[in-house]
Design an enzyme around this catalytic site. Structure first.
Site, short mmCIF file in Angstrom:
data_model
loop_
_atom_site.label_atom_id
_atom_site.label_comp_id
_atom_site.label_asym_id
_atom_site.label_seq_id
_atom_site.Cartn_x
_atom_site.Cartn_y
_atom_site.Cartn_z
N CYS A 156 0.87 -1.16 0.00
CA CYS A 156 0.00 0.00 0.00
C CYS A 156 0.92 1.22 0.00
O CYS A 156 2.13 1.08 -0.13
CB CYS A 156 -0.98 -0.01 1.17
SG CYS A 156 -0.26 0.16 2.81
N GLY A 157 0.37 2.40 0.13
CA GLY A 157 1.18 3.61 0.05
C GLY A 157 2.39 3.60 0.96
O GLY A 157 3.52 3.70 0.51
N GLY A 200 2.75 1.09 3.45
CA GLY A 200 2.92 -0.27 3.96
C GLY A 200 2.35 -0.44 5.35
O GLY A 200 2.09 -1.56 5.78
N HIS A 252 15.15 -13.15 11.14
CA HIS A 252 14.93 -13.00 12.58
C HIS A 252 13.47 -13.13 12.99
O HIS A 252 13.20 -13.54 14.12
CB HIS A 252 15.44 -11.64 13.05
CG HIS A 252 16.92 -11.52 13.02
ND1 HIS A 252 17.58 -10.42 13.50
CD2 HIS A 252 17.89 -12.35 12.56
CE1 HIS A 252 18.89 -10.57 13.35
NE2 HIS A 252 19.10 -11.75 12.78
N ARG A 296 4.64 3.82 -2.35
CA ARG A 296 4.86 5.24 -2.67
C ARG A 296 6.27 5.73 -2.31
O ARG A 296 6.61 6.88 -2.59
CB ARG A 296 3.82 6.11 -1.98
CG ARG A 296 2.44 5.96 -2.58
CD ARG A 296 1.47 6.98 -2.02
NE ARG A 296 0.20 6.88 -2.73
CZ ARG A 296 -0.99 7.05 -2.16
NH1 ARG A 296 -1.06 7.32 -0.87
NH2 ARG A 296 -2.09 6.95 -2.87
N ARG A 355 11.41 -15.89 20.72
CA ARG A 355 10.73 -14.59 20.70
C ARG A 355 9.43 -14.65 19.90
O ARG A 355 8.42 -14.07 20.31
CB ARG A 355 11.68 -13.54 20.11
CG ARG A 355 12.89 -13.33 20.99
CD ARG A 355 13.98 -12.55 20.30
NE ARG A 355 15.16 -12.50 21.17
CZ ARG A 355 16.37 -12.24 20.73
NH1 ARG A 355 16.59 -12.02 19.46
NH2 ARG A 355 17.38 -12.21 21.57
#
Length: 143
Positions: A65-66, A68, A98, A109, A136
């Site tokens: 998208c523009g 993200g 990771h 963009r 993690r």
């Protein structure tokens, strides 16, 4: 390998170009939309992509998208998704190495298309390290 891909209107042109690029490498693609540059709401395509990754209908996902950020926020609402936002090659590698990102998100963009290809290649070509990183990742889901 089968990759699901989606974008909003800002990422539409890159999405269509990336599909062609990846298909030329023998990768099967499933396009979750959007299918034009007409303004639309990114959750409408992000949720179906996330569900397909979670169910195993596709092996991995790519979203644009523009900035993200909207895609990443939406995708990461799904418990089985680890969407990593990358705007350069090193970050693209690290979100896989990771974080074992199963969806790559890019800001259409803010980066040129050749960078989109380089990031995607790096992400696809990188293996998850496991070990301390797996510990993690195991703590991410909300129970």
């Amino acid at each position: 390998m089968k990759i699901g891909i989606c974008s909003d209107h800002a990422g539409y042109d890159y999405k269509t170009q990336l599909i062609t690029y990846l298909q030329s490498k023998g990768i099967e693609m499933k396009d979750f939309g959007t299918h034009s540059t007409e303004s639309m709401d990114y959750p409408d395509v992000a949720h179906p992509l996330a569900e397909a990754v979670e169910k195993g209908d596709v092996d991995l996902g790519i979203a644009m998208c523009g900035t993200g950020n909207g895609m990443a926020m939406t995708l990461n609402k799904h418990q089985g998704i680890r969407a990593g936002l990358a705007w350069d090659v090193e970050i693209g590698k690290l979100v896989k190495q990771h974080n074992n990102a199963n969806v790559l998100v890019m800001p259409a963009r803010f980066i040129p298309f050749d960078m989109v290809c380089r990031i995607t290649d790096a992400w696809l070509g990188t293996e998850f390290e496991g070990g301390r990183h797996q510990k993690r990742i195991d703590k991410i889901p909300v129970k």
